[in-house]
Design a protein around this motif. Structure first.
Motif, PDB file in Angstrom:
ATOM      1  N   GLY A 138       9.895 -11.175 -28.145  1.00  0.00           N
ATOM      2  CA  GLY A 138       8.652 -10.752 -28.783  1.00  0.00           C
ATOM      3  C   GLY A 138       8.020 -11.787 -29.684  1.00  0.00           C
ATOM      4  N   THR A 139       8.429 -13.035 -29.582  1.00  0.00           N
ATOM      5  CA  THR A 139       7.893 -14.098 -30.438  1.00  0.00           C
ATOM      6  C   THR A 139       6.427 -14.377 -30.091  1.00  0.00           C
ATOM      7  N   PRO A 140       5.525 -14.338 -31.080  1.00  0.00           N
ATOM      8  CA  PRO A 140       4.095 -14.553 -30.814  1.00  0.00           C
ATOM      9  C   PRO A 140       3.826 -15.903 -30.140  1.00  0.00           C
ATOM     10  N   GLY A 141       2.960 -15.875 -29.131  1.00  0.00           N
ATOM     11  CA  GLY A 141       2.493 -17.098 -28.493  1.00  0.00           C
ATOM     12  C   GLY A 141       3.365 -17.635 -27.383  1.00  0.00           C
ATOM     13  N   VAL A 142       4.574 -17.092 -27.228  1.00  0.00           N
ATOM     14  CA  VAL A 142       5.493 -17.659 -26.237  1.00  0.00           C
ATOM     15  C   VAL A 142       4.970 -17.459 -24.824  1.00  0.00           C
ATOM     16  N   ARG A 143       4.579 -16.242 -24.479  1.00  0.00           N
ATOM     17  CA  ARG A 143       4.108 -15.956 -23.120  1.00  0.00           C
ATOM     18  C   ARG A 143       2.851 -16.745 -22.780  1.00  0.00           C
ATOM     19  N   GLU A 144       1.987 -16.931 -23.767  1.00  0.00           N
ATOM     20  CA  GLU A 144       0.692 -17.555 -23.489  1.00  0.00           C
ATOM     21  C   GLU A 144       0.756 -19.081 -23.514  1.00  0.00           C
ATOM     22  N   ARG A 145       1.655 -19.654 -24.315  1.00  0.00           N
ATOM     23  CA  ARG A 145       1.552 -21.095 -24.584  1.00  0.00           C
ATOM     24  C   ARG A 145       2.830 -21.876 -24.283  1.00  0.00           C
ATOM     25  N   SER A 146       3.778 -21.287 -23.579  1.00  0.00           N
ATOM     26  CA  SER A 146       4.977 -22.037 -23.215  1.00  0.00           C
ATOM     27  C   SER A 146       5.330 -21.765 -21.756  1.00  0.00           C
ATOM     28  N   ILE A 147       6.172 -22.623 -21.234  1.00  0.00           N
ATOM     29  CA  ILE A 147       6.665 -22.466 -19.861  1.00  0.00           C
ATOM     30  C   ILE A 147       8.098 -21.957 -19.929  1.00  0.00           C
ATOM     31  N   MET A 148       8.357 -20.895 -19.184  1.00  0.00           N
ATOM     32  CA  MET A 148       9.711 -20.331 -19.141  1.00  0.00           C
ATOM     33  C   MET A 148      10.387 -20.817 -17.874  1.00  0.00           C
ATOM     34  N   LEU A 149      11.427 -21.579 -18.034  1.00  0.00           N
ATOM     35  CA  LEU A 149      12.044 -22.274 -16.912  1.00  0.00           C
ATOM     36  C   LEU A 149      13.051 -21.369 -16.206  1.00  0.00           C
ATOM     37  N   ASP A 150      12.547 -20.307 -15.556  1.00  0.00           N
ATOM     38  CA  ASP A 150      13.454 -19.371 -14.901  1.00  0.00           C
ATOM     39  C   ASP A 150      13.130 -19.141 -13.426  1.00  0.00           C
ATOM     40  N   SER A 151      12.272 -19.992 -12.842  1.00  0.00           N
ATOM     41  CA  SER A 151      11.946 -19.863 -11.426  1.00  0.00           C
ATOM     42  C   SER A 151      11.485 -21.210 -10.897  1.00  0.00           C
ATOM     43  N   PRO A 152      11.577 -21.432  -9.582  1.00  0.00           N
ATOM     44  CA  PRO A 152      11.070 -22.684  -9.006  1.00  0.00           C
ATOM     45  C   PRO A 152       9.590 -22.908  -9.293  1.00  0.00           C
ATOM     46  N   ASP A 153       8.783 -21.836  -9.284  1.00  0.00           N
ATOM     47  CA  ASP A 153       7.348 -21.980  -9.569  1.00  0.00           C
ATOM     48  C   ASP A 153       7.124 -22.497 -10.983  1.00  0.00           C
ATOM     49  N   ALA A 154       7.893 -21.969 -11.951  1.00  0.00           N
ATOM     50  CA  ALA A 154       7.757 -22.431 -13.336  1.00  0.00           C
ATOM     51  C   ALA A 154       8.185 -23.883 -13.464  1.00  0.00           C
ATOM     52  N   ALA A 155       9.249 -24.262 -12.771  1.00  0.00           N
ATOM     53  CA  ALA A 155       9.712 -25.646 -12.817  1.00  0.00           C
ATOM     54  C   ALA A 155       8.672 -26.589 -12.232  1.00  0.00           C
ATOM     55  N   GLU A 156       8.043 -26.188 -11.139  1.00  0.00           N
ATOM     56  CA  GLU A 156       6.991 -27.008 -10.530  1.00  0.00           C
ATOM     57  C   GLU A 156       5.785 -27.112 -11.454  1.00  0.00           C
ATOM     58  N   ARG A 157       5.459 -26.014 -12.137  1.00  0.00           N
ATOM     59  CA  ARG A 157       4.323 -26.021 -13.060  1.00  0.00           C
ATOM     60  C   ARG A 157       4.572 -26.984 -14.209  1.00  0.00           C
ATOM     61  N   PHE A 158       5.775 -26.969 -14.737  1.00  0.00           N
ATOM     62  CA  PHE A 158       6.127 -27.903 -15.803  1.00  0.00           C
ATOM     63  C   PHE A 158       6.021 -29.343 -15.300  1.00  0.00           C
ATOM     64  N   HIS A 159       6.519 -29.599 -14.101  1.00  0.00           N
ATOM     65  CA  HIS A 159       6.490 -30.968 -13.568  1.00  0.00           C
ATOM     66  C   HIS A 159       5.058 -31.475 -13.417  1.00  0.00           C
ATOM     67  N   GLN A 160       4.181 -30.602 -12.932  1.00  0.00           N
ATOM     68  CA  GLN A 160       2.785 -31.007 -12.783  1.00  0.00           C
ATOM     69  C   GLN A 160       2.165 -31.372 -14.125  1.00  0.00           C
ATOM     70  N   ARG A 161       2.447 -30.575 -15.150  1.00  0.00           N
ATOM     71  CA  ARG A 161       1.914 -30.873 -16.481  1.00  0.00           C
ATOM     72  C   ARG A 161       2.476 -32.181 -17.017  1.00  0.00           C
ATOM     73  N   LEU A 162       3.722 -32.466 -16.745  1.00  0.00           N
ATOM     74  CA  LEU A 162       4.354 -33.702 -17.205  1.00  0.00           C
ATOM     75  C   LEU A 162       3.705 -34.921 -16.543  1.00  0.00           C
ATOM     76  N   ILE A 163       3.572 -34.871 -15.223  1.00  0.00           N
ATOM     77  CA  ILE A 163       2.970 -35.997 -14.496  1.00  0.00           C
ATOM     78  C   ILE A 163       1.525 -36.194 -14.923  1.00  0.00           C
ATOM     79  N   ASN A 164       0.780 -35.106 -15.040  1.00  0.00           N
ATOM     80  CA  ASN A 164      -0.631 -35.215 -15.451  1.00  0.00           C
ATOM     81  C   ASN A 164      -0.749 -35.832 -16.841  1.00  0.00           C
ATOM     82  N   SER A 165       0.150 -35.468 -17.730  1.00  0.00           N
ATOM     83  CA  SER A 165       0.112 -36.010 -19.087  1.00  0.00           C
ATOM     84  C   SER A 165       0.406 -37.511 -19.090  1.00  0.00           C
ATOM     85  N   CYS A 166       1.321 -37.949 -18.253  1.00  0.00           N
ATOM     86  CA  CYS A 166       1.627 -39.381 -18.161  1.00  0.00           C
ATOM     87  C   CYS A 166       0.451 -40.161 -17.583  1.00  0.00           C
TER      88      CYS A 166
END
Length: 444
Positions: A138-166
């Motif tokens: 129930g921590t405020p902002g977690v669902r909206e502003r963080s990535i939860m690394l519990d599925s392949p889709d979430a892992a891919e989403r994180f990777h895309q953000r990492l590459i784009n940032s670089c």
């Protein structure tokens, strides 16, 4: 609770339905297919919301880009054909124990078009193995502003953000002294392993010609843990060794720090600390999906796990079993439950496969006894540490370095052998070894 043998029918094959194709559920379906499905003694059906299987302990590698998920994915339909079980695509969202039916939500494609309507699947014996998801407490902002690394889709989403940032850093250099910060909430195995993989990825990316990107100066990796130390559930010696390795990689660790909010700008903590963050990964704690809380009257605990007996039967229905992360199974001492770990699901799958063969022969079900084989934590190419328990020695044996890295690698191979067989695993491993065309990290 004994299984009601009157439920078994000699007229038609017994229907065993397994919900969830994770490590335990898939291994169970494969074993049952070989032992019962092939001989026509039972009809085995595996249900999962995804079309492919990826071993969950590898998600941190997918997120960092050191593993291409498409290379390691296993097709459920192909396995079903080869190992004599059926596969149904869908996500469970309901149960009718009186009718012995499981309900699956409609399935849609990426454009919102319906692929499959709502479905009902019958069973004589049901095994629920849907795993777990990240618990935000129930921590405020977690669902909206963080990535939860519990599925392949979430892992891919994180990777895309990492590459784009670089890539963004290459085009628009940051002011002197300003870092690109990745903050990982949770100092368990997922958070620790991800931090080391990210450090390795950053160094590899810089070698591909990003002129304005220096991984040592431009990237800051931070782990925040509410407990007094990282890997709090593992032996202290292992925790201390991992912390020492991480500090050698200039990865920051903040222990005894409870996160109170994730904002657009960063992470707030109860102590008053604030960490400006570009990407926040939440890897602190687990729970079972909320729909399990009121699953047709079955008993659950505070994190929605189904309460089961040592036979893995649910306490209120002898024909419904649960295993893996979604089950609260008592240990031998009766004072604690089996921990939600990959080795637990693997052991439970092996036992249930034997139990169901016995069940169809009219014999009593087996009771589960958890054997702690120890823990291994990978720090990418840098190192690995672990403790081994069981048959090697009384107590535990601490290992690190090359031996620990090799043993961590063999854990994945053991899962592949269980699912794909020894021959196919050897061929796949050889193909991975000689593939010289693939870059060291995934860059897209």
């Amino acid at each position: 609770m004994e299984f009601n043998l009157s439920q078994l029918s000699n007229a038609t094959p017994h229907r065993i339905t397994v919900i969830g194709g994770g490590a335990g559920g898939l291994e169970l379906a494969v074993c049952l297919g070989k032992k019962l499905g092939k001989k026509g003694k039972a009809t085995i059906t595996l249900v999962d919301a995804a079309r492919t299987h990826l071993w969950k302990p590898l998600l941190h590698q997918v997120a960092a880009g050191t593993m291409d998920s498409h290379v390691d994915e296993i097709e459920y339909l192909a396995l079903a054909r080869d190992y004599h079980f059926r596969f149904r695509l869908g996500r469970m969202d309901g149960l009718n124990r009186e009718k012995k039916e499981v309900y699956l939500a409609p399935t849609y494609d990426e454009d919102g078009q319906e692929i499959l309507p709502r479905q009902a699947i019958g069973y004589d014996t049901l095994v629920i193995a849907i795993g777990s998801q990240t618990n935000d407490f129930g921590t405020p902002g977690v669902r909206e502003r963080s990535i939860m690394l519990d599925s392949p889709d979430a892992a891919e989403r994180f990777h895309q953000r990492l590459i784009n940032s670089c890539l963004r850093a290459q085009a628009r250099p940051r002011p002197n002294g300003e870092h690109f910060t990745v903050t990982i909430i949770g100092g368990g195995a997922t958070g620790v392993e991800l931090s080391a993989e990210l450090h390795m990825t950053a160094k590899a990316i810089s070698s591909y010609g990003l002129a304005n990107f220096d991984p040592e100066k431009d990237i800051r990796i931070v782990i925040v843990e509410a407990s007094p130390r990282l890997l709090n559930v593992l032996p202290e010696r292992l925790s201390n060794a991992v912390t020492h390795e991480l500090h050698g990689l200039h990865i920051e660790t903040h222990t005894n720090e409870r996160v109170t909010e994730v904002t657009q700008e960063g992470v707030k903590m109860a102590s008053g600390k604030f960490i400006p963050s570009d990407i926040v990964v939440w890897a602190a704690g687990i729970k079972v999906p909320d729909f399990m809380k009121n699953l047709d009257g079955l008993e659950t605990n505070r994190i929605n796990q189904l309460v089961v007996q040592r036979t893995l039967q649910t306490t209120r229905d002898s024909s419904v079993f649960a295993m893996g992360d979604c089950a609260a199974c008592p240990r031998d001492d009766g004072k604690s439950t089996v921990p939600p770990r990959a080795q637990s699901a693997h052991q439970e799958a092996k036992m249930l496969a034997k139990s169901f063969v016995r069940m169809l022969e009219g014999k009593p079900l087996l009771e589960f006894t958890y054997r702690d084989r120890g823990s291994l934590v990978s720090l990418g190419d840098y190192s690995a540490v672990g403790s081994l328990m069981g048959s090697i020695a009384r107590g535990s044996v601490f290992i690190e370095g090359t031996i620990a890295k090799w043993m961590y690698w063999t854990l994945h191979k053991q899962h592949q052998i269980t699912v794909n067989g020894l021959f196919h695993t050897i061929l796949g491993t050889l193909a991975e070894t000689i593939d010289l065309t693939r870059p060291r990290i995934k860059l897209h």
